[in-house]
Design a protein around this motif. Sequence first.
Motif, PDB file in Angstrom:
ATOM      1  N   ASP A 115     124.383  52.862  82.018  1.00  0.00           N
ATOM      2  CA  ASP A 115     124.581  51.463  81.887  1.00  0.00           C
ATOM      3  C   ASP A 115     124.981  50.700  83.044  1.00  0.00           C
ATOM      4  O   ASP A 115     124.242  49.453  83.062  1.00  0.00           O
ATOM      5  N   ALA A 116     125.512  51.160  83.943  1.00  0.00           N
ATOM      6  CA  ALA A 116     126.023  50.355  85.118  1.00  0.00           C
ATOM      7  C   ALA A 116     124.446  50.325  85.833  1.00  0.00           C
ATOM      8  O   ALA A 116     124.401  49.269  86.471  1.00  0.00           O
ATOM      9  N   ASN A 117     123.707  51.342  86.002  1.00  0.00           N
ATOM     10  CA  ASN A 117     122.450  51.394  86.924  1.00  0.00           C
ATOM     11  C   ASN A 117     121.616  50.390  86.128  1.00  0.00           C
ATOM     12  O   ASN A 117     121.024  49.546  86.682  1.00  0.00           O
ATOM     13  N   ALA A 118     121.558  50.302  84.757  1.00  0.00           N
ATOM     14  CA  ALA A 118     120.513  49.532  84.065  1.00  0.00           C
ATOM     15  C   ALA A 118     121.163  48.026  84.234  1.00  0.00           C
ATOM     16  O   ALA A 118     120.394  47.218  84.579  1.00  0.00           O
ATOM     17  N   ARG A 119     122.327  47.804  84.065  1.00  0.00           N
ATOM     18  CA  ARG A 119     122.808  46.400  84.221  1.00  0.00           C
ATOM     19  C   ARG A 119     122.714  45.800  85.619  1.00  0.00           C
ATOM     20  O   ARG A 119     122.233  44.775  85.790  1.00  0.00           O
ATOM     21  N   ALA A 120     122.808  46.885  86.541  1.00  0.00           N
ATOM     22  CA  ALA A 120     122.611  46.327  88.036  1.00  0.00           C
ATOM     23  C   ALA A 120     121.096  46.060  88.237  1.00  0.00           C
ATOM     24  O   ALA A 120     120.793  45.249  89.033  1.00  0.00           O
ATOM     25  N   ARG A 121     120.259  46.900  87.667  1.00  0.00           N
ATOM     26  CA  ARG A 121     118.822  46.605  87.924  1.00  0.00           C
ATOM     27  C   ARG A 121     118.433  45.122  87.250  1.00  0.00           C
ATOM     28  O   ARG A 121     117.809  44.354  87.723  1.00  0.00           O
ATOM     29  N   ARG A 122     119.131  44.754  85.948  1.00  0.00           N
ATOM     30  CA  ARG A 122     118.908  43.414  85.413  1.00  0.00           C
ATOM     31  C   ARG A 122     119.373  42.379  86.228  1.00  0.00           C
ATOM     32  O   ARG A 122     118.791  41.326  86.489  1.00  0.00           O
ATOM     33  N   GLN A 123     120.355  42.505  86.841  1.00  0.00           N
ATOM     34  CA  GLN A 123     121.039  41.492  87.631  1.00  0.00           C
ATOM     35  C   GLN A 123     120.099  41.358  88.825  1.00  0.00           C
ATOM     36  O   GLN A 123     120.082  40.372  89.368  1.00  0.00           O
ATOM     37  N   GLU A 124     119.781  42.449  89.368  1.00  0.00           N
ATOM     38  CA  GLU A 124     118.824  42.391  90.542  1.00  0.00           C
ATOM     39  C   GLU A 124     117.802  41.524  90.462  1.00  0.00           C
ATOM     40  O   GLU A 124     117.292  40.723  91.196  1.00  0.00           O
ATOM     41  N   ARG A 125     116.860  41.929  89.332  1.00  0.00           N
ATOM     42  CA  ARG A 125     115.569  41.105  88.837  1.00  0.00           C
ATOM     43  C   ARG A 125     115.973  39.650  88.728  1.00  0.00           C
ATOM     44  O   ARG A 125     115.172  38.732  89.152  1.00  0.00           O
ATOM     45  N   LEU A 209     113.381  37.607 110.014  1.00  0.00           N
ATOM     46  CA  LEU A 209     113.253  37.494 108.844  1.00  0.00           C
ATOM     47  C   LEU A 209     112.409  38.692 108.318  1.00  0.00           C
ATOM     48  O   LEU A 209     111.057  38.923 108.831  1.00  0.00           O
ATOM     49  N   PRO A 210     112.955  39.612 107.297  1.00  0.00           N
ATOM     50  CA  PRO A 210     112.006  40.644 107.059  1.00  0.00           C
ATOM     51  C   PRO A 210     110.796  40.351 106.032  1.00  0.00           C
ATOM     52  O   PRO A 210     110.732  39.056 105.701  1.00  0.00           O
ATOM     53  N   GLN A 215     114.207  45.173 100.297  1.00  0.00           N
ATOM     54  CA  GLN A 215     115.562  44.696  99.947  1.00  0.00           C
ATOM     55  C   GLN A 215     116.185  44.383 101.148  1.00  0.00           C
ATOM     56  O   GLN A 215     117.014  43.359 100.491  1.00  0.00           O
ATOM     57  N   GLN A 216     115.878  44.319 102.254  1.00  0.00           N
ATOM     58  CA  GLN A 216     116.581  43.768 103.467  1.00  0.00           C
ATOM     59  C   GLN A 216     116.330  42.084 103.301  1.00  0.00           C
ATOM     60  O   GLN A 216     117.103  41.305 103.657  1.00  0.00           O
ATOM     61  N   TYR A 218     115.934  40.298 100.588  1.00  0.00           N
ATOM     62  CA  TYR A 218     116.696  39.669  99.794  1.00  0.00           C
ATOM     63  C   TYR A 218     118.262  40.034 100.225  1.00  0.00           C
ATOM     64  O   TYR A 218     119.025  39.116  99.501  1.00  0.00           O
ATOM     65  N   GLU A 219     118.424  40.765 100.729  1.00  0.00           N
ATOM     66  CA  GLU A 219     119.964  40.734 101.299  1.00  0.00           C
ATOM     67  C   GLU A 219     120.395  39.813 102.391  1.00  0.00           C
ATOM     68  O   GLU A 219     121.273  38.958 102.215  1.00  0.00           O
ATOM     69  N   LEU A 220     119.561  39.473 103.249  1.00  0.00           N
ATOM     70  CA  LEU A 220     119.810  38.747 104.526  1.00  0.00           C
ATOM     71  C   LEU A 220     119.597  37.256 104.190  1.00  0.00           C
ATOM     72  O   LEU A 220     120.699  36.581 104.619  1.00  0.00           O
ATOM     73  N   ILE A 221     119.006  36.679 103.302  1.00  0.00           N
ATOM     74  CA  ILE A 221     118.843  35.458 102.913  1.00  0.00           C
ATOM     75  C   ILE A 221     119.740  34.849 102.095  1.00  0.00           C
ATOM     76  O   ILE A 221     120.247  33.538 102.090  1.00  0.00           O
TER      77      ILE A 221
END
Length: 328
Positions: A115-125, A209-210, A215-216, A218-221
């Motif tokens: 559940d946590a992994n799926a929720r994180a993936r939805r939030q990431e998208r 700028l990556p 992943q980097q 989306y993290e840096l900006i």
Amino acid sequence: MNRTRKILLLSVLILVPYVVNAQALADLSGKVIKMDEKVFNERPSDHITISDFSYNAASEQVTEGGPLEPFRQKAGLAFISSAILPGTGQAANGKWVRAGIYFAAEVVGIIYHLDANARARRQERAYERFTHENWSVVAYAEWLVNYSAIHNLENGYQALADHISAANPDFSNTINDWRKVDINLLRSVEQLTPYIYQNGRGSNFSHLLPDYGSQQYYELISKYYQYQPGWRDWYGQITTGADQSISRYIYLWNGSDMPFALFYEGRDRAQEFNDNYRTAGNILKLLVVNHVVSAFDAFFTVRIKNTRIETQANLLSPTKPFSVTLHF
């Protein structure tokens, strides 16, 4: 006379029981004395052996059989069983409460992890879609050109200015903007661009700028102020704003040049899905711990269950009349 007869009769009634009992005792004594004398001539060792006083583990073992018998007799198999699926080694040995605890922890842990992994993936998208509508590499490149020009930097920004002169950010889908900018040219300018403060210059920009989609990237900006000019609200208020004075292109570090709302929203969204990924990872670690603890618990359950105590007694040995041996 009558009185004398009564006394004699009473005396007979009193003495008869004693006479009968005396005769019975005499007969019993005679029988005891007439017992076969060879009984007393025999040694105790002729009838008593060490095996009479030895503990025989086999006499108390229950023959259970069946496919689960190896898991009841071999601690190693119980260990492997519970290491693969927690609680199975305990269940095979009748420890139902502990088996239920380990199995329930496994099921609940897997559910929460997924559940946590799926929720994180939805939030990431969702965060990625948010950046596609609010952060543009063209907006960032345009600000970098203005920043370099107003401070008269020698970082090759002129080539970048010519390259993006006809480009405009597409905040409906900023993925398209990546086709409008030469990323290597942009990085070469970044590499030579210093932070400009009120009292002078600082070190050069800390990051390049990556690549888009990494992943980097989306993290840096949404993490470093260096990339705040790429956000839509900054572009509208600073890069293309009416006030293009030098004060708008200085890092004050006093709060007045802090990022706008979209930068913070991106930061919070990224933090949210990263927290859920960490939660999923922590639950996975707890699942591993559950496997390990269950495996060792099953191992020691079988070892203790199969422990035997052997006792030996020797009535004829004055130096070692009794001994106890513990078997594992």
